[in-house]
Write an enzyme that holds these catalytic residues in place. Structure first.
Site: not given
Length: 231
Positions: A118, A172, A203
């Site tokens: 991320s 996600d 995610h």
């Protein structure tokens, strides 16, 4: 003088021949990916030094100014507007410092892999693609490429052949799949040797993805110890 990052250090044996620096996501810390070490080891990845740095705590605009570990501030929900270039730059420099430190301890640059999830992946992209020595590989998970349209201006020529593994979850809800895909495609168009994978997840990380990461690293790792300048 840039303050060195605090970190968690794990070695899977006495003489690791590769080093993986792994950057956590927003609001997490270096402990977040510790379970991955055991998983990768069970998949045959041995002799590794893992470095899991902790990002400093700072107020994050998108979360109402709440203070949390972050590599840079995120000001807008689409992740693209009003990018915190100064914050990204500082984190990149601190990761470079971490890589330099590993080189001083005897690793060659090609024995160093950079991984990030991320927000950590966004910084890993910046650091690896711009690093002035050839690295072993880059692993970017559920993330995005900042300033993708200018890669040719800011990327280091020496890492134009850097092996890259980019993965994303199909569902996600934090970093849209399109953002992850756009970064991967941009680099593929510039002929970076890049593997792009999509997994049935949100995610996060999944075991299939971890297996693919292990394969990628095992394939890229230098097969001899002759790379070491101090040997």
């Amino acid at each position: 003088m840039i303050q060195p990052l605090k970190r968690v250090l794990i070695q899977t044996d006495q003489n690791p021949d590769i080093c993986i620096i792994w950057l956590h996501g927003l609001g997490a810390d270096g402990y977040d990916f510790l379970p991955v070490v055991k998983e990768l080891e069970e998949l045959g990845l041995s002799s590794v030094r893992y470095v899991f740095p902790h990002a400093d705590k700072m107020p994050v605009s998108i979360n109402g100014g709440m203070v949390m570990p972050a590599w840079y501030d995120i000001k807008h929900v689409d992740l693209q507007r009003q990018e915190d270039i100064a914050g990204i730059e500082l984190s990149k420099q601190r990761i470079d410092q971490l890589i330099d430190e590993q080189l001083k301890q005897g690793f060659s640059s090609e024995q160093v892999f950079l991984a990030g999830f991320s927000q950590g992946g966004a910084v890993a992209y910046q650091s690896a693609l711009r690093y002035p020595k050839k690295l072993g590989g880059l692993i970017v998970l559920s993330s995005y490429l900042i300033r993708a349209d200018q890669v040719q201006q800011w990327a280091a020529p020496i890492n134009r052949t850097l092996p890259i593994f980019v993965a994303h979850g199909r569902t996600d809800n934090i970093v849209p799949l399109q953002r992850g895909q756009a970064g991967a495609e941009c680099l593929q168009q510039l002929n970076y040797p890049l593997v792009w994978k999509i997994y049935p997840m949100a995610h996060s990380l999944c075991s299939e993805e971890v297996a693919d990461i292990a394969k990628f690293i095992l394939h890229q790792r230098p097969h001899t110890h002759h790379h070491c300048e101090h040997c």
